[in-house]
Design a protein around this motif. Sequence first.
Motif, mmCIF file in Angstrom:
data_model
loop_
_atom_site.group_PDB
_atom_site.id
_atom_site.type_symbol
_atom_site.label_atom_id
_atom_site.label_comp_id
_atom_site.label_asym_id
_atom_site.label_seq_id
_atom_site.Cartn_x
_atom_site.Cartn_y
_atom_site.Cartn_z
ATOM 1 N N GLY A 1 0.966 -1.275 -0.266
ATOM 2 C CA GLY A 1 0.065 0.047 0.113
ATOM 3 C C GLY A 1 0.642 1.222 -0.028
ATOM 4 O O GLY A 1 0.385 2.272 0.651
ATOM 5 N N GLY A 2 1.892 1.362 -0.934
ATOM 6 C CA GLY A 2 2.785 2.335 -0.999
ATOM 7 C C GLY A 2 3.625 2.600 0.063
ATOM 8 O O GLY A 2 4.620 3.568 0.022
ATOM 9 N N THR A 3 3.902 1.639 1.236
ATOM 10 C CA THR A 3 4.839 1.952 2.285
ATOM 11 C C THR A 3 5.891 0.708 2.192
ATOM 12 O O THR A 3 5.274 -0.554 1.936
ATOM 13 C CB THR A 3 4.069 1.831 3.651
ATOM 14 O OG1 THR A 3 3.210 2.689 3.799
ATOM 15 C CG2 THR A 3 5.057 1.881 4.731
ATOM 16 N N ALA A 4 7.155 0.849 2.299
ATOM 17 C CA ALA A 4 8.106 -0.015 1.996
ATOM 18 C C ALA A 4 8.466 -0.854 3.453
ATOM 19 O O ALA A 4 8.481 0.027 4.381
ATOM 20 C CB ALA A 4 9.540 0.734 1.648
ATOM 21 N N HIS A 5 8.622 -1.935 3.135
ATOM 22 C CA HIS A 5 8.631 -2.678 4.570
ATOM 23 C C HIS A 5 10.217 -3.911 4.164
ATOM 24 O O HIS A 5 10.017 -4.215 3.212
ATOM 25 C CB HIS A 5 7.644 -3.682 4.778
ATOM 26 C CG HIS A 5 6.404 -2.974 5.193
ATOM 27 N ND1 HIS A 5 5.810 -3.073 6.535
ATOM 28 C CD2 HIS A 5 5.434 -2.280 4.386
ATOM 29 C CE1 HIS A 5 4.611 -2.527 6.738
ATOM 30 N NE2 HIS A 5 4.660 -1.936 5.410
ATOM 31 N N LYS A 6 10.786 -3.720 5.213
ATOM 32 C CA LYS A 6 11.558 -4.667 5.204
ATOM 33 C C LYS A 6 11.545 -6.205 5.399
ATOM 34 O O LYS A 6 10.546 -6.364 6.048
ATOM 35 C CB LYS A 6 12.866 -4.421 6.022
ATOM 36 C CG LYS A 6 13.782 -3.276 5.910
ATOM 37 C CD LYS A 6 15.036 -3.129 6.940
ATOM 38 C CE LYS A 6 16.263 -3.958 6.590
ATOM 39 N NZ LYS A 6 17.332 -3.533 7.286
ATOM 40 N N LEU A 7 12.199 -6.892 4.476
ATOM 41 C CA LEU A 7 11.832 -8.397 4.811
ATOM 42 C C LEU A 7 12.974 -8.961 5.895
ATOM 43 O O LEU A 7 14.161 -8.411 6.093
ATOM 44 C CB LEU A 7 12.216 -9.178 3.600
ATOM 45 C CG LEU A 7 11.308 -8.969 2.229
ATOM 46 C CD1 LEU A 7 11.857 -9.733 1.343
ATOM 47 C CD2 LEU A 7 10.003 -9.765 2.828
ATOM 48 N N ALA A 8 12.677 -9.762 6.609
ATOM 49 C CA ALA A 8 13.580 -10.717 7.672
ATOM 50 C C ALA A 8 13.228 -12.176 7.658
ATOM 51 O O ALA A 8 12.322 -12.364 7.128
ATOM 52 C CB ALA A 8 13.279 -10.060 8.804
ATOM 53 N N LEU A 9 14.141 -12.687 8.036
ATOM 54 C CA LEU A 9 14.176 -14.341 7.691
ATOM 55 C C LEU A 9 14.466 -14.883 9.252
ATOM 56 O O LEU A 9 15.402 -14.587 10.010
ATOM 57 C CB LEU A 9 15.319 -14.718 7.051
ATOM 58 C CG LEU A 9 15.438 -16.414 6.811
ATOM 59 C CD1 LEU A 9 14.288 -16.878 6.054
ATOM 60 C CD2 LEU A 9 16.810 -16.779 5.946
ATOM 61 N N LYS A 10 13.439 -15.630 9.632
ATOM 62 C CA LYS A 10 13.563 -16.509 11.068
ATOM 63 C C LYS A 10 13.799 -18.047 10.503
ATOM 64 O O LYS A 10 12.871 -18.659 9.913
ATOM 65 C CB LYS A 10 12.342 -16.335 11.871
ATOM 66 C CG LYS A 10 12.148 -17.073 13.089
ATOM 67 C CD LYS A 10 13.022 -16.442 14.114
ATOM 68 C CE LYS A 10 12.768 -17.358 15.473
ATOM 69 N NZ LYS A 10 13.664 -16.760 16.314
ATOM 70 N N LEU A 11 15.116 -18.350 10.770
ATOM 71 C CA LEU A 11 15.359 -19.723 10.229
ATOM 72 C C LEU A 11 15.825 -20.766 11.433
ATOM 73 O O LEU A 11 16.455 -20.271 12.350
ATOM 74 C CB LEU A 11 16.790 -19.654 9.275
ATOM 75 C CG LEU A 11 17.073 -20.686 8.495
ATOM 76 C CD1 LEU A 11 15.978 -21.054 7.315
ATOM 77 C CD2 LEU A 11 18.564 -20.662 8.123
ATOM 78 N N TYR A 12 15.227 -21.937 11.389
ATOM 79 C CA TYR A 12 15.833 -22.903 12.247
ATOM 80 C C TYR A 12 16.459 -23.963 11.433
ATOM 81 O O TYR A 12 16.289 -24.268 10.303
ATOM 82 C CB TYR A 12 14.605 -23.566 12.998
ATOM 83 C CG TYR A 12 13.901 -22.723 13.981
ATOM 84 C CD1 TYR A 12 14.679 -22.134 14.920
ATOM 85 C CD2 TYR A 12 12.716 -22.366 13.733
ATOM 86 C CE1 TYR A 12 13.945 -21.148 16.024
ATOM 87 C CE2 TYR A 12 11.856 -21.466 14.751
ATOM 88 C CZ TYR A 12 12.630 -21.072 15.867
ATOM 89 O OH TYR A 12 11.926 -20.230 16.740
ATOM 90 N N ASP A 13 17.391 -24.708 12.104
ATOM 91 C CA ASP A 13 18.124 -26.045 11.571
ATOM 92 C C ASP A 13 17.044 -27.211 12.021
ATOM 93 O O ASP A 13 17.216 -27.573 13.359
ATOM 94 C CB ASP A 13 19.375 -25.953 12.164
ATOM 95 C CG ASP A 13 20.082 -27.341 11.749
ATOM 96 O OD1 ASP A 13 19.616 -28.063 10.853
ATOM 97 O OD2 ASP A 13 21.279 -27.618 12.428
ATOM 98 N N ASN A 14 16.744 -27.768 11.258
ATOM 99 C CA ASN A 14 16.018 -29.240 11.476
ATOM 100 C C ASN A 14 16.756 -30.379 11.764
ATOM 101 O O ASN A 14 16.366 -31.574 12.077
ATOM 102 C CB ASN A 14 14.671 -29.175 10.607
ATOM 103 C CG ASN A 14 15.176 -29.896 9.267
ATOM 104 O OD1 ASN A 14 16.399 -30.290 8.939
ATOM 105 N ND2 ASN A 14 14.587 -29.109 8.089
ATOM 106 N N GLN A 15 18.060 -30.062 11.442
ATOM 107 C CA GLN A 15 18.909 -31.409 11.603
ATOM 108 C C GLN A 15 18.822 -32.603 11.003
ATOM 109 O O GLN A 15 19.227 -33.608 11.439
ATOM 110 C CB GLN A 15 19.141 -31.618 13.145
ATOM 111 C CG GLN A 15 19.565 -30.546 14.105
ATOM 112 C CD GLN A 15 19.191 -30.656 15.553
ATOM 113 O OE1 GLN A 15 19.457 -31.998 16.212
ATOM 114 N NE2 GLN A 15 19.056 -29.511 16.315
#
Length: 387
Positions: free
Chosen positions: A53-67
């Motif tokens: 909607g015209g506003t810029a948002h940063k992306l972030a990554l939440k990552l786990y190791d499933n082994q």
Amino acid sequence: MTTLPAAAAFAQEVVLGASVQLTGPVANTGRYYRDAYQLAIDKINAAGGVKIGGTAHKLALKLYDNQSDVNLSVRQYTQLVSQDKVNLLLGPFASNFALADSAVSEKYKVPMVQGGGASDQIFSRKFKYIFGTLAPASNYFGSTIDMLKSLKPVPRSVALLYADDAFDVSVAEGTRPMLKKAGFDTVMDERYSTNATDFNSLLSQVKSKNVDVVLVAGHETEILNFVRQAKSLAVAPKLYSFTVGVPSEDFRKALGKDADYAFGMTAWLPSTTLKDRWFGDAQKFADEYKAKFGYDPDYHAASGAADVEAIVQAIETAGSIDPAKVRDALAKSKFDSLYGPIAFSPEGQIDLPQVVIQVQGDKLVEIYGAKGGVNAPKYPMPAWNAR
């Protein structure tokens, strides 16, 4: 320390959650996804992030190791959506993981875009929240079988060997009727256990039956064991082809000269003709990837980066991070990515043709594609002591 309410946090960041194999038997392939996700996110953020909607948002990554543990992966995806409150999901590597983890995305109605699971089983359950960027496993050997018909001398007998996981079973189920239709004699059709290390019995049968072509569906460590044992037993059919490994630089380094003559397949090769909104083209993506991580990307990495792009395109189309709205936008996706054209079937999977490739000396050579032959194959494969 006070934490911002979720709504306020979303104003700054759109969080994508994933669980991938960073340790365990398939970590070598799992890292492609971690690295591709991060590179794509960094690239999109550098270009101004995702616009809602015209506003810029940063992306972030939440990552786990499933082994490399499916049960742990399911628990981690549950945590991502129920506790971490990530906005949307990226996938794990491997079909058996995507099969289990997509049940979490379906239960919580949070879209998952994954480029690590190709099994037809994933998309046959009428789920609405799973989207995949790998072509159907059932057709992985399709272009290879077309190529076999064009070889001189034409091979006759085929051995089909496959692991007992979701991906490889789907490969086998699709390959059987294609071999029959093409007129080949399938003299071996054998399932082996996932993470198998001993192929001596199967290889002895290949040798005693004098099989022309061996098609192996498995994961990279299994294929490495297969090739090493083929050499030790002096088993050299006219041709062998593998669902994985051959496109990977690490696979070829691990085998050295013994990788020569091996056939494989890929839905992606770096190219300047695959245009992309953020990277420019697929070759630029490959160059940036190599510069950042020190190894070449293969189709797993390109598929993973395209997953991030598909989510961003869908958010922007929807003008929202509401999961249901993003899901509907994903279903209608149609755009060009560094990986190829992205457009999901009603079941949620895209279909890209597999290009047949072969290791020829120190090069990976494109042999056969959707339009037929490209370069001449090295065929038949010589005996090990004649190399």
